[in-house]
Design a protein around this motif. Structure first.
Motif, PDB file in Angstrom:
ATOM      1  N   TYR A 173       0.862  -1.176   0.000  1.00 32.64           N
ATOM      2  CA  TYR A 173       0.000   0.000   0.000  1.00 32.64           C
ATOM      3  C   TYR A 173       0.894   1.219   0.000  1.00 32.64           C
ATOM      4  N   PRO A 174       0.951   1.953  -1.117  1.00 32.54           N
ATOM      5  CA  PRO A 174       1.880   3.085  -1.218  1.00 32.54           C
ATOM      6  C   PRO A 174       1.591   4.175  -0.180  1.00 32.54           C
ATOM      7  N   THR A 175       2.641   4.902   0.128  1.00 29.00           N
ATOM      8  CA  THR A 175       2.552   5.952   1.133  1.00 29.00           C
ATOM      9  C   THR A 175       1.543   7.018   0.732  1.00 29.00           C
ATOM     10  N   TRP A 176       1.504   7.387  -0.547  1.00 27.46           N
ATOM     11  CA  TRP A 176       0.594   8.449  -0.974  1.00 27.46           C
ATOM     12  C   TRP A 176      -0.866   8.047  -0.789  1.00 27.46           C
TER      13      TRP A 176
ATOM     14  N   ALA B 104      -5.803   8.788   2.355  1.00 26.52           N
ATOM     15  CA  ALA B 104      -6.833   8.224   3.225  1.00 26.52           C
ATOM     16  C   ALA B 104      -6.853   8.954   4.573  1.00 26.52           C
ATOM     17  N   ARG B 105      -5.688   9.240   5.112  1.00 23.03           N
ATOM     18  CA  ARG B 105      -5.603   9.948   6.397  1.00 23.03           C
ATOM     19  C   ARG B 105      -6.174  11.352   6.264  1.00 23.03           C
TER      20      ARG B 105
END
Length: 154
Positions: free
Chosen positions: A1-4, A9-10
């Protein structure tokens, strides 16, 4: 799951929480305004009865009651204006939430490889884009309404 993706989502959760908190604050204020309306209404009824029943009271007393009644009307008008502004803010929050949901759906379609998209996917993407434009236009109308209101008050 990529950081971006995690970051998106956050940020989406954070903005949703902010909207939720704003909605709660607006709801509380609307309830306070409703209670104040009732109190002002009761005070106004008492003053009207005093003015009607006490014809032989001194003129300065009647003037004082009339001034109090006018003050209550002015206060009620101010509350009605605030209530109107809050209702516009509620509509804006709803449209903002709808826009975020549509953004999320559109992003999921746009992130899909073009070679993997079915004609239904492309049609759904276009429909979501159309809905998104409608929501943005509705928000724009609300903002124009608020600006016109602000200018008329000046």
């Amino acid at each position: 799951y990529p950081t971006w993706k995690r970051t998106l989502a956050r940020r989406a959760r954070e903005s949703q929480m902010k909207r939720f908190c704003r909605a709660q604050a607006i709801q509380r204020r609307l309830e306070e305004i409703e209670m104040t309306f009732r109190e002002l209404e009761q005070q106004g009824i008492k003053l009207e009865k005093l003015l009607r029943d006490e014809n032989e009271s001194p003129a300065d007393q009647q003037t004082q009651w009339t001034n109090q009644l006018l003050y209550l009307v002015q206060k009620k008008n101010n509350l009605m204006t605030e209530e109107s502004d809050l209702m516009i803010a509620v509509q804006e929050l709803k449209l903002e939430e709808q826009q975020c949901q549509l953004d999320e759906k559109l992003r999921s379609y746009m992130n899909k490889e073009d070679t993997l998209k079915t004609p239904e996917d492309e049609k759904a993407e276009q429909e979501i884009l159309k809905q998104l434009v409608e929501v943005v236009n509705k928000r724009n109308v609300l903002i124009q309404l608020q600006e016109e209101k602000r200018l008329s008050e000046l």
